[in-house]
Design a protein around this motif. Structure first.
Motif, PDB file in Angstrom:
ATOM      1  N   VAL A  45      41.061  35.251  46.482  1.00 25.46           N
ATOM      2  CA  VAL A  45      41.200  36.521  45.763  1.00 25.46           C
ATOM      3  C   VAL A  45      41.997  37.491  46.631  1.00 25.46           C
ATOM      4  O   VAL A  45      42.908  38.177  46.152  1.00 25.46           O
ATOM      5  CB  VAL A  45      39.819  37.116  45.394  1.00 25.46           C
ATOM      6  CG1 VAL A  45      39.977  38.442  44.657  1.00 25.46           C
ATOM      7  CG2 VAL A  45      39.008  36.138  44.562  1.00 25.46           C
ATOM      8  N   TYR A  46      41.694  37.527  47.923  1.00 23.73           N
ATOM      9  CA  TYR A  46      42.429  38.380  48.853  1.00 23.73           C
ATOM     10  C   TYR A  46      43.907  37.989  48.863  1.00 23.73           C
ATOM     11  O   TYR A  46      44.792  38.854  48.802  1.00 23.73           O
ATOM     12  CB  TYR A  46      41.843  38.262  50.272  1.00 23.73           C
ATOM     13  CG  TYR A  46      42.540  39.157  51.269  1.00 23.73           C
ATOM     14  CD1 TYR A  46      42.125  40.468  51.452  1.00 23.73           C
ATOM     15  CD2 TYR A  46      43.627  38.702  52.016  1.00 23.73           C
ATOM     16  CE1 TYR A  46      42.767  41.307  52.342  1.00 23.73           C
ATOM     17  CE2 TYR A  46      44.278  39.533  52.907  1.00 23.73           C
ATOM     18  CZ  TYR A  46      43.853  40.833  53.065  1.00 23.73           C
ATOM     19  OH  TYR A  46      44.502  41.668  53.940  1.00 23.73           O
ATOM     20  N   GLN A  48      45.659  36.630  46.590  1.00 24.13           N
ATOM     21  CA  GLN A  48      46.332  36.947  45.338  1.00 24.13           C
ATOM     22  C   GLN A  48      46.502  38.444  45.110  1.00 24.13           C
ATOM     23  O   GLN A  48      47.538  38.871  44.596  1.00 24.13           O
ATOM     24  CB  GLN A  48      45.566  36.339  44.168  1.00 24.13           C
ATOM     25  CG  GLN A  48      46.306  36.467  42.848  1.00 24.13           C
ATOM     26  CD  GLN A  48      45.684  35.643  41.739  1.00 24.13           C
ATOM     27  OE1 GLN A  48      44.693  34.956  41.942  1.00 24.13           O
ATOM     28  NE2 GLN A  48      46.258  35.713  40.571  1.00 24.13           N
ATOM     29  N   TYR A  49      45.534  39.262  45.499  1.00 23.10           N
ATOM     30  CA  TYR A  49      45.561  40.674  45.135  1.00 23.10           C
ATOM     31  C   TYR A  49      45.735  41.657  46.301  1.00 23.10           C
ATOM     32  O   TYR A  49      46.086  42.804  46.054  1.00 23.10           O
ATOM     33  CB  TYR A  49      44.281  41.044  44.371  1.00 23.10           C
ATOM     34  CG  TYR A  49      44.157  40.328  43.059  1.00 23.10           C
ATOM     35  CD1 TYR A  49      44.861  40.758  41.944  1.00 23.10           C
ATOM     36  CD2 TYR A  49      43.353  39.204  42.954  1.00 23.10           C
ATOM     37  CE1 TYR A  49      44.756  40.090  40.734  1.00 23.10           C
ATOM     38  CE2 TYR A  49      43.243  38.532  41.745  1.00 23.10           C
ATOM     39  CZ  TYR A  49      43.950  38.965  40.639  1.00 23.10           C
ATOM     40  OH  TYR A  49      43.848  38.293  39.452  1.00 23.10           O
ATOM     41  N   CYS A  50      45.457  41.254  47.517  1.00 24.53           N
ATOM     42  CA  CYS A  50      45.412  42.208  48.631  1.00 24.53           C
ATOM     43  C   CYS A  50      46.432  41.941  49.732  1.00 24.53           C
ATOM     44  O   CYS A  50      46.865  42.865  50.420  1.00 24.53           O
ATOM     45  CB  CYS A  50      44.019  42.201  49.266  1.00 24.53           C
ATOM     46  SG  CYS A  50      42.657  42.324  48.090  1.00 24.53           S
ATOM     47  N   HIS A 107      41.558  47.352  40.411  1.00 25.03           N
ATOM     48  CA  HIS A 107      41.358  45.912  40.278  1.00 25.03           C
ATOM     49  C   HIS A 107      40.133  45.652  39.382  1.00 25.03           C
ATOM     50  O   HIS A 107      39.418  44.671  39.549  1.00 25.03           O
ATOM     51  CB  HIS A 107      41.190  45.263  41.656  1.00 25.03           C
ATOM     52  CG  HIS A 107      42.452  45.273  42.446  1.00 25.03           C
ATOM     53  ND1 HIS A 107      42.846  46.350  43.198  1.00 25.03           N
ATOM     54  CD2 HIS A 107      43.434  44.351  42.566  1.00 25.03           C
ATOM     55  CE1 HIS A 107      44.000  46.083  43.770  1.00 25.03           C
ATOM     56  NE2 HIS A 107      44.380  44.876  43.395  1.00 25.03           N
ATOM     57  N   LEU A 110      39.124  42.295  37.676  1.00 23.57           N
ATOM     58  CA  LEU A 110      38.427  41.211  38.373  1.00 23.57           C
ATOM     59  C   LEU A 110      36.965  41.175  37.934  1.00 23.57           C
ATOM     60  O   LEU A 110      36.378  42.212  37.616  1.00 23.57           O
ATOM     61  CB  LEU A 110      38.512  41.398  39.890  1.00 23.57           C
ATOM     62  CG  LEU A 110      39.917  41.353  40.493  1.00 23.57           C
ATOM     63  CD1 LEU A 110      39.860  41.649  41.979  1.00 23.57           C
ATOM     64  CD2 LEU A 110      40.588  40.009  40.243  1.00 23.57           C
TER      65      LEU A 110
END
Length: 145
Positions: A45-46, A48-50, A107, A110
């Motif tokens: 998740v990190y 992909q988004y952060c 976000h 999510l």
């Protein structure tokens, strides 16, 4: 002659497009994990988004995106971090004596589990050692309780 044969080989070779999930998986392989430990569920998740703003090592981008390392907001109240992830953040903030004015998008798309996973990953990575965030905590903040 070698160049020509390589050129012909590359012209005949078809490359399949890469999905966002596959790209996130490949990027997450380069993120830090303690040796011998199972990969943290928040790592993908990190990635992909952060990662693009906060970098693979959580150091951020000076003057643009704050770090997620010790001394940053990562150790703050979990409810505050959950709210930031769900609502985004804009305006001037100061982290470790440096001022940041960039916008962080919401976000909220999510799931509760994804938000808990990524926040727990950040709170246990990059030199941080804070309590994890649970999906139940995210659900409470999302519902306004």
């Amino acid at each position: 002659m070698w160049f020509a044969s390589c050129q012909n080989a590359s012209e005949n070779k078809k490359v399949a497009p890469v999905s966002a999930e596959n790209l996130a998986t490949e990027i997450s392989k380069s993120l830090p994990t303690a040796s011998g430990e199972k990969e943290h569920p928040g790592k993908a998740v990190y990635a992909q988004y952060c990662l693009s703003c906060h970098q693979a090592d959580g150091s951020g981008v000076p003057g643009m995106h704050p770090p997620l390392t010790p001394g940053s907001w990562v150790g703050n109240d979990s409810k505050e971090l959950i709210a930031i992830m769900m609502k985004g953040l804009s305006g001037k903030i100061e982290v470790n004596g440096e001022v940041y004015k960039n916008f962080m998008p919401s976000h909220a798309q999510l799931t509760d589990e994804q938000l808990a996973d990524v926040l727990s990953y950040v709170r246990s990575s990059f030199g941080n050692n804070f309590d994890p965030v649970t999906p139940e905590m995210v659900k409470k903040v999302r519902s306004g309780k």
